[in-house]
Design an enzyme around this catalytic site. Structure first.
Site, short mmCIF file in Angstrom:
data_model
loop_
_atom_site.label_atom_id
_atom_site.label_comp_id
_atom_site.label_asym_id
_atom_site.label_seq_id
_atom_site.Cartn_x
_atom_site.Cartn_y
_atom_site.Cartn_z
N GLY A 246 3.19 3.96 5.36
CA GLY A 246 4.18 3.65 6.39
C GLY A 246 4.97 2.38 6.15
CG LEU A 247 3.21 -0.72 5.11
CD1 LEU A 247 2.22 -1.71 4.50
CD2 LEU A 247 3.61 -1.19 6.51
N GLY A 248 7.02 1.81 3.47
CA GLY A 248 8.22 2.03 2.65
C GLY A 248 8.04 1.70 1.18
CB SER A 249 5.12 1.71 -1.13
OG SER A 249 4.81 3.07 -1.17
CB SER A 250 8.61 5.77 -2.16
OG SER A 250 9.19 6.05 -0.91
CB ALA A 251 12.38 2.74 0.29
CG ASP B 12 11.65 3.87 4.74
OD1 ASP B 12 11.90 3.61 5.93
OD2 ASP B 12 10.64 4.50 4.38
N PRO C 231 0.83 -1.21 0.00
CG PRO C 231 -0.72 -1.53 1.72
CD PRO C 231 0.55 -2.08 1.15
C1 MEV Z 1 9.73 6.51 7.48
O1 MEV Z 1 9.51 5.17 7.08
C2 MEV Z 1 10.53 6.54 8.75
C3 MEV Z 1 10.84 7.93 9.31
O2 MEV Z 1 11.68 7.71 10.45
C4 MEV Z 1 11.54 8.78 8.28
C5 MEV Z 1 12.95 8.28 7.97
O3 MEV Z 1 13.56 7.57 8.78
O4 MEV Z 1 13.46 8.67 6.91
C6 MEV Z 1 9.60 8.66 9.76
#
Ligand code: MEV
Length: 319
Positions: free
Chosen positions: A102-107, A149, A98
């Site tokens: 918060g699951l790092g999809s772009s990375a 990420d 998704p």
């Molecule tokens: C984002 O997945 C995690 C944060 O700590 C940002 C980052 O570490 O770059 C919020």
């Protein structure tokens, strides 16, 4: 020739946001993936296409916002002489992760794209190079990424991450416990949330530095609990960590309702994972209570994904 690369999604167990100012964090890869396949282009052009977002572009023409990070990877590799000559290609990006949750999809998509792109150009590479290149793309998407990420999407497993350095943790994961990713359905912009937290830190450094010190102590203790498979200890530290994240100002009514309902229905722990202000929380529960917890939180959740930590980072298939 067709080359595909897959990279996992991540969750942050401990230390998000604190990691941006150099504190340690613990993250693991999970069983959701982004996959990028690169094949010969039939018309000698460079075409990049995201199936999930329904966007496509030709290199050198107008680039939609959603694909800028991939163009940046291509241009970074050229400017750093990692690639000396571009071959025409058609890249197709697909992902079960998704977006903006918060699951790092772009990375993960950046890491998978980088790996497939380098392999397609016959460049010799390792995980460190993939992660470094994907980090450049992350800088385009987020304001001040810590690098966690792209690192976890490249290496996989359970990692302690601090200022670009990584340490693997061998985790004994007791099978009687289940992890849930609970999506609030509220997308948010990681860069903006990170900026907001940094501003709060700057306004109140005399107080915030103690909160950041507490977050570091949580990580140090969590490493020991993860190694020994002490889930009760991990759960308690997750709950404390969530409290610290609330003090950074990144929780919302929806997140707090889900956290509260999870704990009240018998889950051991519930915390924000990633940037917060929407996105996802992670919930840890004994499998005996799983159905009960899911029933309790379903009316408040946009999506609930049962997930497991995995050990695999980016992988390449030559088809
Ligand atoms: C984002 O997945 C995690 C944060 O700590 C940002 C980052 O570490 O770059 C919020």
């Amino acid at each position: 020739m067709k080359i595909c690369a897959s990279a996992p999604a991540k969750i942050i167990w401990f230390g998000e946001h604190f990691v941006v100012l150099g504190k340690p964090a613990i993250a693991s890869s999970i069983n959701l993936k982004a996959r990028v396949c690169i094949s010969n282009s039939i018309n000698d052009k460079i075409i990049i296409e995201s199936k999930d977002l329904g966007v496509k572009c030709i290199y050198g023409k107008d680039i939609p916002r959603e694909l800028i990070q991939f163009i940046h990877i291509v241009e970074y590799c050229l400017s750093e002489n990692i690639i000396t000559k571009l071959k025409p290609f058609h890249a197709i990006i697909e992902s079960s992760i998704p977006i903006a949750s918060g699951l790092g999809s772009s990375a993960s998509t950046a890491v998978a794209f980088t790996a497939a792109f380098l392999a397609y150009h016959d460049v010799s590479f390792n995980r460190e190079l993939i992660s470094r290149i994907a980090y450049e793309a992350e800088k385009i998407v987020h304001a001040k990424p810590s690098g966690i990420d792209n690192t976890i999407a490249s290496y996989g497993g359970f990692l302690v991450y601090q200022k670009g350095r990584i340490r693997r943790i061998r985790v004994r994961w007791p099978r009687k416990f289940q992890l849930l990713i609970v999506d609030t359905g509220m997308p948010r912009n990681t860069g903006k949330v990170v900026k907001m937290v940094l501003e709060r830190y700057q306004r109140n450094e005399d107080i915030m530095k103690y909160i950041y010190m507490a977050a570091e102590k949580i990580v140090r203790k969590a490493i020991k609990c993860l190694r020994s498979g002490n889930i009760e200890c991990i759960a308690e530290l997750m709950n404390i960590n969530h409290g610290l994240l609330v003090s950074l100002g990144i929780s919302t009514y929806e997140i707090e309702s889900l956290v509260h309902r999870s704990i009240m229905s018998g889950a051991l722990a519930a915390k924000i994972t990633g940037a917060g202000m929407g996105g996802s929380i992670i919930v840890l529960t004994d499998r005996i209570k799983l159905d009960h917890v899911i029933r309790a939180i379903s009316p408040l959740a946009y999506r609930i994904i049962p997930a497991s930590p995995t050990s695999q980072g980016v992988t390449i298939e030559r088809l």
